[in-house]
Design a protein around this motif. Structure first.
Motif, short mmCIF file in Angstrom:
data_model
loop_
_atom_site.label_atom_id
_atom_site.label_comp_id
_atom_site.label_asym_id
_atom_site.label_seq_id
_atom_site.Cartn_x
_atom_site.Cartn_y
_atom_site.Cartn_z
N ALA B 56 0.80 -1.22 0.00
CA ALA B 56 0.00 0.00 0.00
C ALA B 56 0.84 1.27 0.00
CB ALA B 56 -0.94 -0.01 1.20
N ARG B 57 1.89 1.30 0.79
CA ARG B 57 2.54 2.58 1.03
C ARG B 57 4.04 2.40 1.13
NH1 ARG B 57 0.01 0.93 6.72
NH2 ARG B 57 1.34 -0.85 6.42
N ARG B 58 4.67 2.46 0.02
CA ARG B 58 6.13 2.33 0.02
C ARG B 58 6.77 3.66 0.40
NH1 ARG B 58 8.85 0.50 -5.17
NH2 ARG B 58 7.28 1.87 -6.08
N PRO B 59 7.91 3.62 1.06
CA PRO B 59 8.64 4.87 1.28
C PRO B 59 9.26 5.35 -0.04
CG PRO B 59 9.96 3.01 2.02
CD PRO B 59 8.62 2.45 1.62
N ASP B 60 9.50 6.66 -0.13
CA ASP B 60 10.19 7.19 -1.31
C ASP B 60 11.68 6.86 -1.24
OD1 ASP B 60 8.12 9.42 -2.61
OD2 ASP B 60 7.81 9.01 -0.50
N PHE B 61 12.22 6.95 -0.01
CA PHE B 61 13.65 6.67 0.19
C PHE B 61 13.86 5.89 1.46
CE2 PHE B 61 13.38 10.96 -1.66
CZ PHE B 61 13.98 10.72 -2.88
N VAL B 62 14.90 5.09 1.46
CA VAL B 62 15.38 4.53 2.72
C VAL B 62 16.77 5.13 2.95
CG1 VAL B 62 15.96 2.44 4.01
CG2 VAL B 62 14.13 2.41 2.28
N VAL B 63 17.00 5.65 4.14
CA VAL B 63 18.28 6.28 4.46
C VAL B 63 18.84 5.62 5.71
CG1 VAL B 63 19.44 8.46 4.95
CG2 VAL B 63 17.36 8.46 3.57
N TRP B 64 20.18 5.42 5.70
CA TRP B 64 20.85 4.77 6.84
C TRP B 64 21.83 5.75 7.50
CZ3 TRP B 64 19.63 2.34 2.28
CH2 TRP B 64 18.89 1.14 2.38
#
Lengths: 524, 477
Positions: B56-64
């Motif tokens: 349903a709702r993917r993040p735009d970015f994943v940041v570490w």
């Protein structure tokens, strides 16, 4: 003496009488004067000198939460300051009506609503006196385990509002550990209730927001707290340590090995010398204050120092007190040893196991077993200290207490830093109490005086400025259990840093018109 | 998949470049795979959705991020362009707390994964929030200490996750819940400001603001460091297993043990169904209900506790089964939490959990009410994993087959029935999708309104985990 007239309008008076009945509203000079202060030393000094501080306009005694809601709504509507008042034993001016308005004396809300013997919880009105609650619990086989030295003159609501800790906190916890559920009236008159469950519901813990908020976010009207069965046995132990450092090490090791003494107090050299020297049965050993009148203070000090080594001038210490603080503070050079008193209570066998382990630890770090007597004497006199201060004020001097806390790593540093910082300003002594796995509190008692009240006030302020400066430089907290009120409000930005904005955010949301206990805790 | 507006796409391109400036190219991702992986936690409904190929709702970015300073810079950037930010730990939450409800940036904290130092004198461990529980415990054990926090998810959940969801571990009776272990916190606020609470054993300086961030699911700030109380590893351990005919007898015995001042570290009071299913699978062979007790501490202390506890159990109908049942359960205590997937694999098989806490006066009634509210075709397993002098916590597990393969409907229906029954009997339901994520809001709740107000002041652009403390929980974005 004529007091400034009450600012409460006729309409306000009538509405208040309508809510609680005429007999429970007072505008008398005597009541207004009585409720103009709590037990803050700086206010006691003023009162003793005949000075009158800000007065409340009206005192109201509500009997139930519905009345509190109506009164707060009225105050909110008319933008009238409202200050909740327990038994007035606070020492930071938390209950002083700095901007006049309504004093809400909570002591009629004193009913024990429920004692759940299965779940070990008690629900009571916020205005119940500590000792009355404890006696009633004792009679039914239970204890709350909360024993501040003010227990005869402080209330459950006061404990919660000021984030109190009792003398047996190592075993029974502090007030925030005891509270399960709360009922509070917010500045809008809305009611907030937190559920009494063994586990908090999801989200931030509202109990921990309200506890310690000193009436600036809401007025606590009822609470459910944990209780424990009355202890079946009690054990008393005392040890003499060669130095403060070795005594502190013993306290730390006891906590590190997960022992849970009920009481654990270590007195510094000077305090020990005085505590250990008095011999009359029934006399309090708690503090130097017991040796007031001050005219005899010097003789007593002289008598404890071996071989008449004490400079003769100090025999007239009453006169020198405060003005020659530096000299008096050197007395600890003559004093020998630091006394640790320990008590364990609960199950017969469990306390024996703990007491045996504690003895091993204390002896290992150099403690000499002094048997049960010193600890039993402390126990017998444990509430006396709070009632002995008035004599100091009769002499125009001021006595006050400072309770800083820090992690074990910094305890010795804090002790010396504070003593050094006020050495020139006041006579100061200390004991160490309220120990935890990670640290403990240091309880300083200081006395100072000057030529007149203005100078004494300035001296008192200077001691606090110096001591808190030292405290924050070491990385300690400025209050372990007395709270903030208005006397320490100026230190709040340093104490909290950026976290102060959290407090301000809650204040604006919970009391949008700023009527609840205004001028306290560094808030507007 | 969500369709992005042209404006959002433009912001994203700009933001991506700026995020790369902060953390470098390798620690920002916008890959589809990562987007799916970070779209949810272990909430049953979203696990089922993902299985059905619906994200349903993917993040735009994943940041570490790797430091407080990076977290601060990232939040400042996101705050400028009103980009949602959701902190993410091990993703083991069961309530959707870490799900990026409005897309945006998922801040995976697991590179901030160090035990920075130990203060041996003060028994404090200074920890980064992304450290996995088992790693933290291992690092502490090596130096002779334990945190004492043992959730079932120890191998895959993080300290930051425990704090943000206010977790309780299996040894909470002895060591406390996560909130009892915190000395102080470092938190980055929505505008990038860094806040520290003071490190002191106890303070009477106003509200305890540690408790504002604990349990707030990242909606008020991102926790970047925690000073935690640590304990010496216990010298001795005592095990005992006792069988009871009824759960009520077991509850009474457990209550009296705690009342007498004895605190087990690990404990499990399992009802008949739990014994016959979960404990049997671990190799425990007992009939009826089982109370497994573990005491940790000094040798003389645990012996004394054990002897006295045994006495109390015997007086209340307990039959002594020796050390074995408790030892076997304790040794395998994490295994059962990783055995849920096979249930999903079985066509239509569904499993759901509910946690409820109650004071002793209501405890037996809560168990009864939930049992009665469970439909006949659903199997209910119950156990008490936490107990305190004032009450206990229940873990209910509901296992069944979904009608027409509609697992989500089954979960909703079964869970709601159990939840209502538990609440009706006086329990506080701690995993209720309740507070932060907002469902189940009641109109006249000043606490919720105040939190929304505080949230607005601290996070005026509502970027932090927007699904939590949302003004309208149904439409957080």
């Amino acid at each position: 003496m004529t007091l400034s007239p009450s600012q409460a309008t006729t309409e306000t008076r009538e509405r208040l009488r309508g809510i609680v009945g005429g007999a429970n509203v007072s505008l008398s000079d005597l009541d207004r004067l009585t409720y103009s202060h709590d037990n803050a030393p700086i206010l006691n000094l003023s009162a003793n000198e005949g000075r009158v501080g800000p007065l409340p306009d009206v005192i109201v005694w509500p009997a139930n939460v519905a009345a509190v809601v109506q009164i707060v709504r009225l105050a909110n509507e008319t933008r009238t300051p409202i200050v909740p008042y327990g038994a007035g034993s606070g020492v930071c001016g938390g209950a002083a009506p700095l901007r006049g308005g309504i004093i809400l004396d909570m002591k009629r809300m004193k009913q024990i609503v429920d004692l759940d013997e299965e779940s070990l919880t008690v629900t009571a009105g916020a205005g119940i006196l500590g000792q009355l609650l404890e006696s009633e619990l004792n009679r039914r086989g239970y204890t709350m385990g909360h024993f501040p030295s003010s227990i005869y003159s402080s209330t459950l609501g006061g404990y919660l509002a000021a984030r109190s800790a009792g003398q047996l906190s190592a075993k029974y916890g502090k007030i925030e550990d005891m509270v399960m559920g709360l009922e509070a009236v917010l500045g809008t008159g809305e009611l907030l209730r937190t559920p009494s469950a063994p586990r908090r519901p999801p989200g931030p813990d509202w109990n921990q927001i309200l506890v310690g908020s000193e009436g600036v976010l809401g007025i606590i009207t009822e609470a459910t707290c944990r209780v424990r069965p009355n202890p079946e046995s009690r054990r008393f132990l005392s040890f003499m340590f060669p130095t403060i450092e070795t005594g502190v090490e013993a306290m730390r090791l006891l906590m590190r090995h997960e022992l849970r003494p009920a009481a654990m107090r270590l007195y510094d050299e000077l305090d020990t010398a005085i505590v250990g020297n008095s011999s009359k049965e029934g006399e309090s050993r708690e503090s130097i204050l017991n040796f007031i009148p001050l005219s005899q203070f010097g003789d007593l000090l002289a008598s404890i120092v071996p071989g008449g080594a004490l400079p003769a001038a100090i025999k007239r210490v009453g006169r020198f007190l405060g003005q020659r603080a530096d000299l008096i503070n050197t007395l600890d050079r003559f004093a020998k040893g630091c006394l640790l008193v320990l008590t364990f209570e609960g199950d017969e066998e469990l306390t024996r196991e703990e007491a045996d382990m504690a003895t091993l630890i204390c002896e290992k770090v150099g403690g000499r077993d002094k048997g049960p007597d010193p600890a039993m004497r402390w126990w017998k006199n444990r509430y006396h200290v709070s009632y002995l201060q008035s004599k100091v004020f009769y002499h125009g001097a001021i006595v006050d207490t400072i309770e800083f806390a820090c992690t074990w790593r910094r305890v010795a540093q804090l002790y010396h830093a504070v003593r050094d910082s006020v050495r020139e300003l006041a006579f100061i002594m200390a004991h160490f109490s309220h120990a935890y796995l990670d640290g403990c509190s240091i309880y300083f008692t200081f006395i100072t005086s000057a030529a007149n009240i203005d100078k004494t006030e300035a001296a008192h302020r200077a001691v606090w400025d110096a001591a808190v400066g030292a405290c924050h430089r070491v990385g300690a907290t400025l209050s372990h259990h007395h709270g903030i009120g208005f006397t320490k409000a100026r230190f709040m930005p340093d104490e909290h840093g950026a976290a102060m904005q959290l407090f301000q955010a809650f204040k604006k949301e919970m009391d949008p018109n700023g009527i609840l206990n205004p001028g306290k805790m560094g808030l507007a | 998949m969500t369709t992005q507006s042209a404006a959002r796409r433009a912001i994203n391109v700009e933001l991506l470049n700026r995020l790369r400036d902060v953390v470098g190219g390798k620690r920002v991702s916008r890959s589809e795979l990562e987007g799916v992986a970070y779209s949810r936690d272990m909430q049953t409904a979203s696990v089922l959705e993902t299985r059905n190929g619906h994200v349903a709702r993917r993040p735009d970015f994943v940041v570490w991020p790797e430091s407080t300073e990076e977290v601060s810079r990232i939040l400042r950037l996101c705050n400028e362009v009103r980009m949602p930010v959701t902190p993410f730990g091990g993703g083991t939450g069961l309530d959707g707390d870490a799900a990026p409800d409005c897309g945006g940036v998922v801040l995976d904290m697991k590179r901030m994964n160090r035990l920075e130092r130990i203060s041996e004198l003060s028994c404090i461990g200074v920890c980064q929030p992304g450290i996995i529980g088992a790693h933290l415990e291992h690092d502490l054990n090596r130096q002779g200490y334990t945190l004492g926090h043992f959730p079932g998810s120890l191998g895959s959940s993080t300290l930051g996750g425990w704090l943000s969801t206010r977790g309780a571990g299996m040894a909470a009776t002895t060591y406390g819940k996560i909130e009892d272990m915190v000395v102080s916190l470092q938190v980055v606020l929505a505008d990038g400001a860094v806040l520290h609470t003071r490190t002191a054993p106890r303070r009477a300086t106003g509200p305890d603001f540690n408790h504002l961030f604990i349990g707030s699911e990242g909606a008020l700030g991102v926790i970047t460091r925690a000073h935690m109380r640590i304990h010496l590893l216990p010298e001795a351990r005592y095990f005992r297993g006792l069988a009871f005919k009824t759960l009520e007898e077991g509850l009474t015995a457990l209550r009296l043990i705690l009342r007498a001042g004895m605190k087990p570290s690990f404990l499990r009071l399992a009802d008949e169904a739990d014994v016959a299913t979960n404990l049997k699978a671990l190799g425990v062979n007992v009939s009826g209900c089982l109370l497994a007790l573990v005491f940790d501490g000094r040798p003389t202390q645990v012996d004394l506790y054990g002897r006295k506890a045994l006495e109390i159990c015997r007086q209340n109908g307990g039959r002594d089964h020796g050390e074995e049942p408790a030892r076997v359960w304790c040794e395998h205590r994490y295994a059962e939490f990783y055995r849920q997937s096979p249930v999903f694999e079985e066509a239509g098989g569904v499993l759901e959990h509910l946690e409820a806490a109650a004071v002793w006066r209501d405890a037996a009634a809560v168990h009864r009410a939930v049992r009665e509210a469970t439909p006949g075709d659903v199997e209910l397993l119950a156990n008490v994993p936490h107990a305190y002098p004032e009450g206990c916590g229940f873990l209910f597990t509901m296992v069944g087959k979904a009608d027409n393969g509609d697992a989500a409907a089954f979960v909703e229906k079964t869970r709601n029935a159990a939840l209502a029954a538990a609440r009706g009997a006086g329990a506080v339901v701690s995993r209720s999708h309740g507070a932060a994520k907002g469902r189940g809001k009641t109109a006249a709740d000043p606490a919720r309104e105040i939190l929304l107000g505080v949230k607005k002041r601290l996070d005026p652009n509502q970027i932090l985990n927007p699904g939590a403390f949302a003004v309208d929980p149904e439409k957080p974005c």
